[in-house]
Design a protein around this motif. Structure first.
Motif, PDB file in Angstrom:
ATOM      1  N   ALA A  36     -15.223  14.691 -16.799  1.00 49.60           N
ATOM      2  CA  ALA A  36     -15.092  14.972 -18.229  1.00 49.60           C
ATOM      3  C   ALA A  36     -14.655  13.723 -18.990  1.00 49.60           C
ATOM      4  CB  ALA A  36     -14.103  16.110 -18.447  1.00 49.60           C
ATOM      5  N   LEU A  37     -13.631  13.052 -18.487  1.00 47.76           N
ATOM      6  CA  LEU A  37     -13.082  11.918 -19.235  1.00 47.76           C
ATOM      7  C   LEU A  37     -14.015  10.713 -19.207  1.00 47.76           C
ATOM      8  CD1 LEU A  37      -9.277  12.113 -18.363  1.00 47.76           C
ATOM      9  CD2 LEU A  37     -10.468  12.974 -20.380  1.00 47.76           C
ATOM     10  N   VAL A  38     -14.576  10.392 -18.045  1.00 53.98           N
ATOM     11  CA  VAL A  38     -15.434   9.217 -17.971  1.00 53.98           C
ATOM     12  C   VAL A  38     -16.717   9.420 -18.778  1.00 53.98           C
ATOM     13  CG1 VAL A  38     -16.806   9.786 -15.904  1.00 53.98           C
ATOM     14  CG2 VAL A  38     -16.184   7.415 -16.356  1.00 53.98           C
ATOM     15  N   SER A  39     -17.130  10.667 -18.951  1.00 56.29           N
ATOM     16  CA  SER A  39     -18.354  10.956 -19.698  1.00 56.29           C
ATOM     17  C   SER A  39     -18.120  11.053 -21.193  1.00 56.29           C
ATOM     18  CB  SER A  39     -18.988  12.256 -19.186  1.00 56.29           C
ATOM     19  OG  SER A  39     -19.314  12.147 -17.815  1.00 56.29           O
ATOM     20  N   LEU A  40     -16.892  11.371 -21.608  1.00 56.79           N
ATOM     21  CA  LEU A  40     -16.586  11.511 -23.038  1.00 56.79           C
ATOM     22  C   LEU A  40     -16.035  10.229 -23.651  1.00 56.79           C
ATOM     23  CD1 LEU A  40     -14.920  15.050 -23.030  1.00 56.79           C
ATOM     24  CD2 LEU A  40     -17.080  14.443 -24.146  1.00 56.79           C
ATOM     25  N   ILE A  41     -15.405   9.377 -22.831  1.00 61.02           N
ATOM     26  CA  ILE A  41     -14.704   8.204 -23.351  1.00 61.02           C
ATOM     27  C   ILE A  41     -15.572   6.963 -23.191  1.00 61.02           C
ATOM     28  CG2 ILE A  41     -12.713   6.686 -23.041  1.00 61.02           C
ATOM     29  CD1 ILE A  41     -11.186   9.147 -21.945  1.00 61.02           C
ATOM     30  N   SER A  42     -15.721   6.223 -24.262  1.00 63.62           N
ATOM     31  CA  SER A  42     -16.335   4.902 -24.222  1.00 63.62           C
ATOM     32  C   SER A  42     -15.232   3.848 -24.305  1.00 63.62           C
ATOM     33  CB  SER A  42     -17.302   4.715 -25.400  1.00 63.62           C
ATOM     34  OG  SER A  42     -18.367   5.634 -25.328  1.00 63.62           O
ATOM     35  N   PRO A  43     -15.441   2.675 -23.729  1.00 66.53           N
ATOM     36  CA  PRO A  43     -14.424   1.631 -23.813  1.00 66.53           C
ATOM     37  C   PRO A  43     -14.020   1.370 -25.262  1.00 66.53           C
ATOM     38  CG  PRO A  43     -16.122   1.003 -22.240  1.00 66.53           C
ATOM     39  CD  PRO A  43     -16.603   2.249 -22.917  1.00 66.53           C
ATOM     40  N   GLY A  44     -12.718   1.281 -25.468  1.00 67.96           N
ATOM     41  CA  GLY A  44     -12.187   1.036 -26.803  1.00 67.96           C
ATOM     42  C   GLY A  44     -11.827   2.284 -27.575  1.00 67.96           C
ATOM     43  N   ASP A  45     -12.280   3.458 -27.125  1.00 69.48           N
ATOM     44  CA  ASP A  45     -11.927   4.706 -27.815  1.00 69.48           C
ATOM     45  C   ASP A  45     -10.421   4.943 -27.770  1.00 69.48           C
ATOM     46  OD1 ASP A  45     -14.539   5.337 -28.437  1.00 69.48           O
ATOM     47  OD2 ASP A  45     -14.801   6.749 -26.778  1.00 69.48           O
ATOM     48  N   ARG A  91     -20.657  20.179 -29.193  1.00 68.84           N
ATOM     49  CA  ARG A  91     -20.170  18.898 -29.740  1.00 68.84           C
ATOM     50  C   ARG A  91     -19.912  17.887 -28.630  1.00 68.84           C
ATOM     51  NH1 ARG A  91     -15.110  17.420 -33.501  1.00 68.84           N
ATOM     52  NH2 ARG A  91     -13.862  18.504 -31.949  1.00 68.84           N
ATOM     53  N   ALA A  92     -19.243  18.347 -27.549  1.00 69.75           N
ATOM     54  CA  ALA A  92     -18.984  17.455 -26.420  1.00 69.75           C
ATOM     55  C   ALA A  92     -20.274  17.086 -25.707  1.00 69.75           C
ATOM     56  CB  ALA A  92     -18.010  18.127 -25.453  1.00 69.75           C
ATOM     57  N   ALA A  93     -21.161  18.071 -25.540  1.00 67.77           N
ATOM     58  CA  ALA A  93     -22.430  17.797 -24.856  1.00 67.77           C
ATOM     59  C   ALA A  93     -23.255  16.771 -25.620  1.00 67.77           C
ATOM     60  CB  ALA A  93     -23.215  19.095 -24.684  1.00 67.77           C
ATOM     61  N   GLU A  94     -23.187  16.797 -26.944  1.00 65.78           N
ATOM     62  CA  GLU A  94     -23.932  15.827 -27.755  1.00 65.78           C
ATOM     63  C   GLU A  94     -23.423  14.406 -27.521  1.00 65.78           C
ATOM     64  OE1 GLU A  94     -24.998  14.949 -32.472  1.00 65.78           O
ATOM     65  OE2 GLU A  94     -23.901  16.760 -31.900  1.00 65.78           O
ATOM     66  N   VAL A  95     -22.096  14.266 -27.420  1.00 64.23           N
ATOM     67  CA  VAL A  95     -21.517  12.949 -27.126  1.00 64.23           C
ATOM     68  C   VAL A  95     -22.008  12.446 -25.775  1.00 64.23           C
ATOM     69  CG1 VAL A  95     -19.364  11.726 -26.615  1.00 64.23           C
ATOM     70  CG2 VAL A  95     -19.475  13.295 -28.559  1.00 64.23           C
ATOM     71  N   ILE A  96     -21.997  13.348 -24.791  1.00 61.79           N
ATOM     72  CA  ILE A  96     -22.405  12.965 -23.432  1.00 61.79           C
ATOM     73  C   ILE A  96     -23.888  12.643 -23.384  1.00 61.79           C
ATOM     74  CG2 ILE A  96     -22.697  13.896 -21.101  1.00 61.79           C
ATOM     75  CD1 ILE A  96     -19.997  15.404 -21.633  1.00 61.79           C
ATOM     76  N   GLU A  97     -24.720  13.445 -24.036  1.00 62.12           N
ATOM     77  CA  GLU A  97     -26.159  13.197 -24.053  1.00 62.12           C
ATOM     78  C   GLU A  97     -26.465  11.823 -24.656  1.00 62.12           C
ATOM     79  OE1 GLU A  97     -28.972  14.999 -23.130  1.00 62.12           O
ATOM     80  OE2 GLU A  97     -27.635  16.322 -22.017  1.00 62.12           O
ATOM     81  N   ARG A 110     -23.128   3.016 -21.658  1.00 57.29           N
ATOM     82  CA  ARG A 110     -23.380   3.922 -20.556  1.00 57.29           C
ATOM     83  C   ARG A 110     -22.081   4.309 -19.865  1.00 57.29           C
ATOM     84  NH1 ARG A 110     -26.503   0.362 -15.928  1.00 57.29           N
ATOM     85  NH2 ARG A 110     -24.990  -1.326 -15.760  1.00 57.29           N
ATOM     86  N   VAL A 111     -22.114   5.437 -19.189  1.00 61.38           N
ATOM     87  CA  VAL A 111     -20.954   5.948 -18.475  1.00 61.38           C
ATOM     88  C   VAL A 111     -20.645   5.028 -17.295  1.00 61.38           C
ATOM     89  CG1 VAL A 111     -20.094   7.912 -17.146  1.00 61.38           C
ATOM     90  CG2 VAL A 111     -21.463   8.294 -19.205  1.00 61.38           C
ATOM     91  N   GLN A 112     -19.355   4.761 -17.080  1.00 58.63           N
ATOM     92  CA  GLN A 112     -18.962   3.799 -16.051  1.00 58.63           C
ATOM     93  C   GLN A 112     -19.188   4.307 -14.637  1.00 58.63           C
ATOM     94  OE1 GLN A 112     -17.245   4.593 -18.741  1.00 58.63           O
ATOM     95  NE2 GLN A 112     -16.377   2.786 -19.718  1.00 58.63           N
ATOM     96  N   SER A 113     -19.365   5.592 -14.476  1.00 64.01           N
ATOM     97  CA  SER A 113     -19.583   6.170 -13.156  1.00 64.01           C
ATOM     98  C   SER A 113     -20.980   6.754 -13.070  1.00 64.01           C
ATOM     99  CB  SER A 113     -18.557   7.276 -12.891  1.00 64.01           C
ATOM    100  OG  SER A 113     -18.860   7.984 -11.716  1.00 64.01           O
ATOM    101  N   ASN A 114     -21.593   6.634 -11.913  1.00 64.06           N
ATOM    102  CA  ASN A 114     -22.865   7.302 -11.687  1.00 64.06           C
ATOM    103  C   ASN A 114     -22.636   8.727 -11.219  1.00 64.06           C
ATOM    104  OD1 ASN A 114     -24.980   8.178  -9.492  1.00 64.06           O
ATOM    105  ND2 ASN A 114     -26.087   6.838 -10.890  1.00 64.06           N
ATOM    106  N   TYR A 115     -21.799   8.892 -10.196  1.00 68.61           N
ATOM    107  CA  TYR A 115     -21.598  10.222  -9.611  1.00 68.61           C
ATOM    108  C   TYR A 115     -21.008  11.189 -10.623  1.00 68.61           C
ATOM    109  CZ  TYR A 115     -20.337  13.817  -6.223  1.00 68.61           C
ATOM    110  OH  TYR A 115     -20.240  15.003  -5.541  1.00 68.61           O
ATOM    111  N   PHE A 116     -20.096  10.718 -11.475  1.00 71.02           N
ATOM    112  CA  PHE A 116     -19.410  11.590 -12.427  1.00 71.02           C
ATOM    113  C   PHE A 116     -20.024  11.551 -13.820  1.00 71.02           C
ATOM    114  CE2 PHE A 116     -15.685  10.780  -9.487  1.00 71.02           C
ATOM    115  CZ  PHE A 116     -15.794  12.006  -8.867  1.00 71.02           C
ATOM    116  N   ASP A 117     -21.233  11.047 -13.948  1.00 70.51           N
ATOM    117  CA  ASP A 117     -21.914  10.996 -15.234  1.00 70.51           C
ATOM    118  C   ASP A 117     -22.435  12.398 -15.567  1.00 70.51           C
ATOM    119  OD1 ASP A 117     -23.612  10.644 -17.386  1.00 70.51           O
ATOM    120  OD2 ASP A 117     -24.586   8.860 -16.580  1.00 70.51           O
ATOM    121  N   LEU A 118     -21.735  13.081 -16.460  1.00 71.27           N
ATOM    122  CA  LEU A 118     -22.111  14.463 -16.783  1.00 71.27           C
ATOM    123  C   LEU A 118     -23.470  14.541 -17.475  1.00 71.27           C
ATOM    124  CD1 LEU A 118     -18.745  16.130 -17.888  1.00 71.27           C
ATOM    125  CD2 LEU A 118     -20.101  16.623 -15.847  1.00 71.27           C
ATOM    126  N   GLY A 119     -23.911  13.451 -18.101  1.00 75.52           N
ATOM    127  CA  GLY A 119     -25.249  13.469 -18.679  1.00 75.52           C
ATOM    128  C   GLY A 119     -26.307  13.684 -17.604  1.00 75.52           C
TER     129      GLY A 119
END
Length: 427
Positions: free
Chosen positions: A87-96, A223-229, A249-258
């Motif tokens: 959830a966190l790695v997919s919702l948070i971008s660096p600097g947020d 709303r959250a899904a739109e951020v992740i997409e 892009r999400v920093q993780s591959n395995y945990f990339d909810l997109g």
């Protein structure tokens, strides 16, 4: 090294044969027999029509568990922490900017994961054993102006449940995404995802849901899904390096909810091989809960949690924290002066096969944590634990009333406004 037709090591080890335990700590807990039975079912291929149907069923079941209409509801393969990180790695971008109200150990975990995502993390703290009021969190949101509020619902390290019902409206007012870790609270404490305006919730099976650790149910608002997409690292699931969106892009591959959403979606785009046995377990955890009924299950946890609280107080022990905000499914108990807490835990485990929890951080060596959750939120488990605890405490020189714990628990059951047992089939 030569090989033999029969391995001497394998023969010496024998089949797995764990000891019988009554897990009365803060989790993991004794699993429902129905869940263990479901997990013994045979495997199928990940694109088998049966697998696709089962994944669809799991999504539908967990929409009811989370009390949501979110399409983006699924199971992440991994422990509860995998769900948090996804959830966190997919919702948070660096600097947020991320705001984390901490009232126990697992708030510190949210801070660490958010920092690893490159967020500017702002934490606010309250003394362990207390909860935040909504006004304090709103004031912090006004000051920090975060993109995301990340908070634990029930923190078993302190046994406190943070009220969430006012926070969604506050987050909407200031255009803040609202994430909640409900690992320890879901199914035993009220959680209304849509009504409370929570954008993302992650959980685990090993607490009130009554299963093993290893699957992390997650639900995401539109709303959250739109951020992740918007952050998909590879467009449309095509493994073409030229289509990689690199800036955000999400920093993780395995945990990339997109990508995981694409895997669980109608196209079933390959992301990983589904943990089939855990999927069966997650499905049955939800079925047990919904067969009993959400309200009935929460009432059961409250009744047995109240009985355990009354029982430890009946032994002359003091409960930890502000009891107005105590989780239904776990109680913190002050270790009596002069008693070695770990020695008591060891005697309970060795002599009675009962496990209760230790504690962390500023509470290390100060409290025990005793859970009543999932399959173990039942009368015989509570009374057995209290009887064993009384015996061990007496052996360690603590003067406790004879039968005080069991008597107080039975009185609590007698005064409960719902039955102490339910008709749910758990075997």
């Amino acid at each position: 090294m030569t090989t033999r037709a029969t391995s001497e090591l394998s023969a010496d080890l024998g089949p797995i044969d764990p000891p019988v335990r009554l897990l009365m700590g803060p989790g993991p807990i004794t699993a429902y027999p129905r869940v263990l039975q479901a997990m013994s079912a045979q495997l199928v291929g990940q694109y088998d029509p049966f697998m696709t149907a089962t994944m669809n069923e799991v999504q539908a079941l967990y929409r009811e568990v989370f009390v949501t209409s979110n399409d983006a509801t699924l199971v992440v393969d991994g422990t509860a922490r995998a769900g948090i990180e996804a959830a966190l790695v997919s919702l948070i971008s660096p600097g947020d900017r991320v705001l984390v109200p901490r009232f126990g150990r697992f708030g510190h975990l949210l801070v660490e994961i958010a920092e690893r995502c490159g967020a500017q993390v702002h934490a606010i703290d309250v003394e362990w054993g207390r909860a935040f009021d909504a006004e304090s969190i709103e004031a912090a949101i006004k000051a920090v102006r975060p993109k995301l509020l990340a908070i634990v619902h029930g923190d078993t390290s302190t046994t406190i449940a943070q009220p969430l019902d006012e926070l969604g409206a506050i987050c909407r007012e200031y255009d803040v995404l609202f994430y909640c870790d409900a690992t320890a609270s879901i199914a035993g404490n009220r959680l209304l995802t849509d009504e409370w305006g929570i954008d993302a919730v992650s959980a685990g099976l090993q607490k009130c849901l009554g299963g093993p650790s290893g699957s992390a149910p997650v639900t995401l608002s539109p709303r959250a899904a739109e951020v992740i997409e918007s952050r998909k690292s590879i467009e449309a699931g095509i493994r073409d390096p030229d289509s990689v969106v690199r800036e955000n892009r999400v920093q993780s591959n395995y945990f990339d909810l997109g990508q995981i959403l694409d895997y669980w979606g109608p196209n079933r785009l390959n992301h990983h091989t589904e943990a089939t046995t855990m999927l069966y377990g997650a499905r049955e955890c939800a079925r047990v809960l919904l067969d009993e009924g959400l309200d009935n299950c929460m009432s059961r946890h409250r009744v047995h949690g109240d009985a355990m609280l009354a029982g430890v107080q009946g032994l002359g022990l003091s409960a930890f924290g502000d009891l107005r905000y105590k989780m239904t499914n776990v109680v913190g108990v002050h270790i009596p002066e002069g008693v070695h807490g770990e020695a008591v835990r060891a005697d309970l485990l060795t002599d009675y096969g009962i496990e209760i929890g230790t504690s962390f951080g500023p509470l290390h060596g100060r409290i025990w944590r005793i859970g009543t959750m999932g399959y173990n939120a039942r009368r015989d488990a509570v009374l057995t634990t209290l009887t064993a605890l009384e015996s061990v405490l007496r052996r360690h020189g603590v003067k406790v009333p004879v039968g005080g714990g069991g008597d107080a628990a039975i009185e609590s059951y007698a005064s409960a406004d719902v039955p102490s047992s339910t008709g749910v089939s758990v075997s």
